[in-house]
Every structure is written in C-alpha cells, then in structure tokens.
Write a protein that holds these residues in place. Sequence first.
Motif, PDB file in Angstrom:
ATOM      1  N   ASN A 272       2.140   3.039 -15.904  1.00 47.93           N
ATOM      2  CA  ASN A 272       3.557   2.883 -15.555  1.00 47.93           C
ATOM      3  C   ASN A 272       4.434   2.570 -16.769  1.00 47.93           C
ATOM      4  O   ASN A 272       5.491   1.995 -16.639  1.00 47.93           O
ATOM      5  CB  ASN A 272       3.743   1.846 -14.444  1.00 47.93           C
ATOM      6  CG  ASN A 272       3.419   0.422 -14.856  1.00 47.93           C
ATOM      7  OD1 ASN A 272       3.044   0.147 -15.983  1.00 47.93           O
ATOM      8  ND2 ASN A 272       3.553  -0.498 -13.928  1.00 47.93           N
TER       9      ASN A 272
ATOM     10  N   TRP B 115       0.823  -1.214   0.000  1.00 44.92           N
ATOM     11  CA  TRP B 115       0.000   0.000   0.000  1.00 44.92           C
ATOM     12  C   TRP B 115       0.855   1.261   0.000  1.00 44.92           C
ATOM     13  O   TRP B 115       0.342   2.367   0.063  1.00 44.92           O
ATOM     14  CB  TRP B 115      -0.956   0.004   1.192  1.00 44.92           C
ATOM     15  CG  TRP B 115      -2.113  -0.903   0.954  1.00 44.92           C
ATOM     16  CD1 TRP B 115      -2.269  -2.171   1.402  1.00 44.92           C
ATOM     17  CD2 TRP B 115      -3.255  -0.626   0.148  1.00 44.92           C
ATOM     18  NE1 TRP B 115      -3.442  -2.708   0.934  1.00 44.92           N
ATOM     19  CE2 TRP B 115      -4.072  -1.773   0.165  1.00 44.92           C
ATOM     20  CE3 TRP B 115      -3.680   0.493  -0.595  1.00 44.92           C
ATOM     21  CZ2 TRP B 115      -5.271  -1.833  -0.520  1.00 44.92           C
ATOM     22  CZ3 TRP B 115      -4.882   0.421  -1.272  1.00 44.92           C
ATOM     23  CH2 TRP B 115      -5.666  -0.733  -1.237  1.00 44.92           C
ATOM     24  N   TYR B 116       2.161   1.104  -0.064  1.00 48.07           N
ATOM     25  CA  TYR B 116       3.091   2.225  -0.081  1.00 48.07           C
ATOM     26  C   TYR B 116       2.940   2.972  -1.403  1.00 48.07           C
ATOM     27  O   TYR B 116       2.987   2.371  -2.481  1.00 48.07           O
ATOM     28  CB  TYR B 116       4.499   1.664   0.118  1.00 48.07           C
ATOM     29  CG  TYR B 116       5.615   2.663   0.166  1.00 48.07           C
ATOM     30  CD1 TYR B 116       5.585   3.746   1.035  1.00 48.07           C
ATOM     31  CD2 TYR B 116       6.737   2.502  -0.647  1.00 48.07           C
ATOM     32  CE1 TYR B 116       6.631   4.644   1.093  1.00 48.07           C
ATOM     33  CE2 TYR B 116       7.789   3.395  -0.590  1.00 48.07           C
ATOM     34  CZ  TYR B 116       7.726   4.464   0.278  1.00 48.07           C
ATOM     35  OH  TYR B 116       8.771   5.354   0.327  1.00 48.07           O
ATOM     36  N   GLY B 117       2.769   4.287  -1.334  1.00 48.92           N
ATOM     37  CA  GLY B 117       2.464   5.106  -2.508  1.00 48.92           C
ATOM     38  C   GLY B 117       3.360   4.891  -3.714  1.00 48.92           C
ATOM     39  O   GLY B 117       2.866   4.670  -4.827  1.00 48.92           O
ATOM     40  N   PRO B 118       4.694   4.949  -3.557  1.00 48.98           N
ATOM     41  CA  PRO B 118       5.553   4.742  -4.723  1.00 48.98           C
ATOM     42  C   PRO B 118       5.385   3.356  -5.354  1.00 48.98           C
ATOM     43  O   PRO B 118       5.509   3.210  -6.562  1.00 48.98           O
ATOM     44  CB  PRO B 118       6.966   4.922  -4.159  1.00 48.98           C
ATOM     45  CG  PRO B 118       6.776   5.854  -3.009  1.00 48.98           C
ATOM     46  CD  PRO B 118       5.456   5.443  -2.399  1.00 48.98           C
ATOM     47  N   TYR B 119       5.098   2.349  -4.542  1.00 49.51           N
ATOM     48  CA  TYR B 119       4.880   1.015  -5.097  1.00 49.51           C
ATOM     49  C   TYR B 119       3.543   0.945  -5.826  1.00 49.51           C
ATOM     50  O   TYR B 119       3.450   0.377  -6.909  1.00 49.51           O
ATOM     51  CB  TYR B 119       4.961  -0.044  -3.999  1.00 49.51           C
ATOM     52  CG  TYR B 119       6.352  -0.620  -3.820  1.00 49.51           C
ATOM     53  CD1 TYR B 119       7.480   0.126  -4.114  1.00 49.51           C
ATOM     54  CD2 TYR B 119       6.524  -1.905  -3.384  1.00 49.51           C
ATOM     55  CE1 TYR B 119       8.743  -0.398  -3.964  1.00 49.51           C
ATOM     56  CE2 TYR B 119       7.797  -2.441  -3.229  1.00 49.51           C
ATOM     57  CZ  TYR B 119       8.892  -1.686  -3.526  1.00 49.51           C
ATOM     58  OH  TYR B 119      10.138  -2.219  -3.399  1.00 49.51           O
ATOM     59  N   LEU B 120       2.515   1.526  -5.245  1.00 51.54           N
ATOM     60  CA  LEU B 120       1.212   1.548  -5.920  1.00 51.54           C
ATOM     61  C   LEU B 120       1.318   2.273  -7.257  1.00 51.54           C
ATOM     62  O   LEU B 120       0.819   1.792  -8.274  1.00 51.54           O
ATOM     63  CB  LEU B 120       0.168   2.240  -5.041  1.00 51.54           C
ATOM     64  CG  LEU B 120      -0.454   1.422  -3.937  1.00 51.54           C
ATOM     65  CD1 LEU B 120      -1.357   2.306  -3.073  1.00 51.54           C
ATOM     66  CD2 LEU B 120      -1.245   0.255  -4.501  1.00 51.54           C
ATOM     67  N   GLY B 121       1.966   3.438  -7.245  1.00 55.09           N
ATOM     68  CA  GLY B 121       2.086   4.235  -8.462  1.00 55.09           C
ATOM     69  C   GLY B 121       2.895   3.577  -9.554  1.00 55.09           C
ATOM     70  O   GLY B 121       2.661   3.807 -10.739  1.00 55.09           O
TER      71      GLY B 121
END
Length: 161
Positions: free
Chosen positions: A53, A22-28
């Motif tokens: 992506n 759920w970490y933002g950079p991973y989601l993005g």
Amino acid sequence: MGIFKKFSTVNQAAKLKKLLNWYGPYLGAGIKLEYIADDWREVRVAMHMKWYNRNAVGTHFGGSLYAMIDPHYMLMLMKLLGKDYVVWDKAAHIDFIKPGTGTVRATMLITDEQLEEVIEQTSSGHKFLPRFIAEIRDETGELVAKATKTLYVRRRPIHHR
C-alpha cells in the motif's frame, strides 16, 4: 438502509466492524477499523504501512488516506437518525498536509450538538448539508491530512416512513 438490515440485533457495531475489516478495498489498502462505539458516535480507523500500500515515493496513497474516513460519517448518521431520514454522501475534500508513513489513524466523532443541529435543520422537511471534519495523524500525532465530508440529510415525508 441495506447494510444495517443484517445488523438488527444486539452488538450491531461489533458485527459491522468485523464485516468492514474484511471489506476488499479496506483489506487492499491495509485499513483496519479499530473501534465503533455502541452508540455510533465514534469510529476509529488505522492504516498500517505495508509493501502493498505504498505509492511510488514510499508513502501512503492519497486515495487510501481518504478511504480511511470515506463511509463512516454517512453510516454513523444513518444509524443515529434511523429510517425516518435519507442520508447520502454529498461532497468531500481532503487536504494533504505532510506525507503519511508508518501507521496513520483517524477518529470520526458526531457530537450531541451536531446531531441536534441536523435534527433541527431537517425538522421542516428541507435538506441539510452538514459538514464533518476528520484529521488523519501519524504515530507521533502530527497531522498528515484533514478531510471534510459534506452529507446530504433530509427527513423522509410521512408517507415514506
């Protein structure tokens, strides 16, 4: 050890996996942690190709390929060594071998031999700069990129433990 304070109970790896997914950079970036071993010796991640992506030429961003492996060796070694050690990322290098498309995966491992070497090299209190290599592969198993992570490890002085 900031992030690990939240995970001081049983099943720490599963809880961290959920948090990082759920970490933002991973989601993005479309990165997903698929597996963290309970003994912190293995981490597997995947990045699926999505409309959001892709770079200008329709392949995975190089920075996203690197982000797949970025925090894991440091986090793994922090957990394996415990609070008596300082562990930081020191350097990184990534070689892009071929364009990444579709789903790409990486597995990060820390072997008994690597862990023993870190402990041996830091036993006198000196810093040690171990290197770990992770390969990022596509769905057919072809090598897309190879990343080298150099960590900084030092045993804490007794008065700081």
